[in-house]
Write a protein that holds these residues in place. Structure first.
Motif, PDB file in Angstrom:
ATOM      1  N   ASN A  34       0.790  -1.232   0.000  1.00 32.72           N
ATOM      2  CA  ASN A  34       0.000   0.000   0.000  1.00 32.72           C
ATOM      3  C   ASN A  34       0.820   1.279   0.000  1.00 32.72           C
ATOM      4  O   ASN A  34       0.262   2.357  -0.180  1.00 32.72           O
ATOM      5  N   SER A  35       2.129   1.206   0.247  1.00 30.75           N
ATOM      6  CA  SER A  35       2.921   2.435   0.258  1.00 30.75           C
ATOM      7  C   SER A  35       4.369   2.158  -0.117  1.00 30.75           C
ATOM      8  O   SER A  35       4.881   1.056   0.068  1.00 30.75           O
ATOM      9  N   PHE A  48       1.322   6.538  -1.770  1.00 34.02           N
ATOM     10  CA  PHE A  48       0.333   5.526  -1.436  1.00 34.02           C
ATOM     11  C   PHE A  48      -0.237   4.883  -2.697  1.00 34.02           C
ATOM     12  O   PHE A  48      -0.398   5.537  -3.718  1.00 34.02           O
ATOM     13  N   ARG A  49      -0.516   3.602  -2.594  1.00 36.52           N
ATOM     14  CA  ARG A  49      -1.000   2.804  -3.716  1.00 36.52           C
ATOM     15  C   ARG A  49      -2.264   3.419  -4.305  1.00 36.52           C
ATOM     16  O   ARG A  49      -3.180   3.792  -3.576  1.00 36.52           O
ATOM     17  N   LEU A  50      -2.293   3.554  -5.620  1.00 35.55           N
ATOM     18  CA  LEU A  50      -3.465   4.063  -6.322  1.00 35.55           C
ATOM     19  C   LEU A  50      -4.361   2.883  -6.674  1.00 35.55           C
ATOM     20  O   LEU A  50      -3.926   1.944  -7.349  1.00 35.55           O
ATOM     21  N   VAL A  84      -1.275  -1.823 -14.058  1.00 38.98           N
ATOM     22  CA  VAL A  84       0.040  -1.202 -13.868  1.00 38.98           C
ATOM     23  C   VAL A  84       0.079  -0.610 -12.461  1.00 38.98           C
ATOM     24  O   VAL A  84      -0.651   0.342 -12.171  1.00 38.98           O
ATOM     25  N   PRO A  85       0.909  -1.164 -11.557  1.00 35.88           N
ATOM     26  CA  PRO A  85       0.967  -0.657 -10.196  1.00 35.88           C
ATOM     27  C   PRO A  85       1.460   0.785 -10.173  1.00 35.88           C
ATOM     28  O   PRO A  85       2.408   1.145 -10.865  1.00 35.88           O
ATOM     29  N   ALA A  86       0.794   1.616  -9.351  1.00 36.06           N
ATOM     30  CA  ALA A  86       1.178   3.019  -9.242  1.00 36.06           C
ATOM     31  C   ALA A  86       0.891   3.518  -7.834  1.00 36.06           C
ATOM     32  O   ALA A  86      -0.006   3.012  -7.150  1.00 36.06           O
ATOM     33  N   TRP A  87       1.671   4.497  -7.418  1.00 37.03           N
ATOM     34  CA  TRP A  87       1.534   5.129  -6.109  1.00 37.03           C
ATOM     35  C   TRP A  87       1.559   6.627  -6.317  1.00 37.03           C
ATOM     36  O   TRP A  87       2.172   7.115  -7.264  1.00 37.03           O
ATOM     37  N   GLY A  88       0.949   7.390  -5.423  1.00 36.91           N
ATOM     38  CA  GLY A  88       0.949   8.837  -5.577  1.00 36.91           C
ATOM     39  C   GLY A  88       0.673   9.547  -4.270  1.00 36.91           C
ATOM     40  O   GLY A  88       0.200   8.951  -3.305  1.00 36.91           O
ATOM     41  N   GLU A 100       2.483  17.275  -6.899  1.00 39.59           N
ATOM     42  CA  GLU A 100       1.855  15.961  -7.006  1.00 39.59           C
ATOM     43  C   GLU A 100       2.895  15.023  -7.588  1.00 39.59           C
ATOM     44  O   GLU A 100       3.580  15.373  -8.548  1.00 39.59           O
ATOM     45  N   MET A 101       3.020  13.841  -7.008  1.00 34.55           N
ATOM     46  CA  MET A 101       3.963  12.864  -7.545  1.00 34.55           C
ATOM     47  C   MET A 101       3.245  11.547  -7.763  1.00 34.55           C
ATOM     48  O   MET A 101       2.460  11.116  -6.929  1.00 34.55           O
ATOM     49  N   VAL A 102       3.515  10.945  -8.914  1.00 29.80           N
ATOM     50  CA  VAL A 102       3.003   9.615  -9.241  1.00 29.80           C
ATOM     51  C   VAL A 102       4.204   8.760  -9.609  1.00 29.80           C
ATOM     52  O   VAL A 102       5.064   9.180 -10.385  1.00 29.80           O
ATOM     53  N   LEU A 103       4.272   7.562  -9.053  1.00 32.49           N
ATOM     54  CA  LEU A 103       5.342   6.610  -9.331  1.00 32.49           C
ATOM     55  C   LEU A 103       4.707   5.367  -9.944  1.00 32.49           C
ATOM     56  O   LEU A 103       3.732   4.832  -9.412  1.00 32.49           O
ATOM     57  N   ILE A 104       5.233   4.935 -11.079  1.00 32.55           N
ATOM     58  CA  ILE A 104       4.671   3.818 -11.845  1.00 32.55           C
ATOM     59  C   ILE A 104       5.697   2.701 -11.900  1.00 32.55           C
ATOM     60  O   ILE A 104       6.849   2.920 -12.282  1.00 32.55           O
TER      61      ILE A 104
END
Length: 151
Positions: A34-35, A48-50, A84-88, A100-104
């Protein structure tokens, strides 16, 4: 981590930004599914997991060097944006303020990140590439001394 594309948009006009292709060492650590925490120098961010991966995220990469949706799917082992797993998160990035940050997760230790800030009425988007370094876990933080030349 390396910046691989960036642009600024003001009143609908997009301008590419210089990249300053310096690499920076970033440590990614997943506490659970989740993070993810990113640590760079003395700064730490938790993303945190999107839910539904990238399915609910849209970005307009037209007229830019940013990766487009088909590019991300081609680089990922997944076949749909939802997979596609992503966190933001909204974070305070040094020198940029609130962003704002998004990590893929692209698989195989590769990640793609987007950092979006809004200084002085503009929107600035930076694309970052993260690659896993392999080597000893006690690797020094600073560059190794030069290897002496041999004759």
């Amino acid at each position: 981590m390396t910046n691989t594309a960036a642009f600024s948009e003001r009143e609908g006009l997009r301008q590419p930004l210089p990249l300053g292709l310096k690499s920076r060492r970033v440590h990614l650590s997943a506490h659970d599914q989740n993070s993810i925490t990113l640590t760079t120098q003395d700064t730490e961010f938790t993303l945190f997991r999107l839910e539904n991966g990238l399915e609910n995220i849209s970005w307009d990469a037209s007229n830019t060097d940013l990766l487009h949706v088909p590019d991300v799917l081609a680089l990922s082992p997944q076949t749909t944006l939802a997979d596609v797993p992503a966190w933001g998160a909204t974070i305070a990035w040094p020198g940029l303020g609130e962003t704002e940050m998004v990590l893929i997760d692209l698989g195989s230790g590769r990640y793609l990140g987007f950092l979006i800030s809004q200084p002085a009425g503009a929107t600035v988007v930076r694309q970052m590439e993260f690659r896993q370094l392999f080597g000893p876990t006690n690797r020094p933080a600073s560059p190794s001394p030069a290897i002496p030349e041999t004759n």
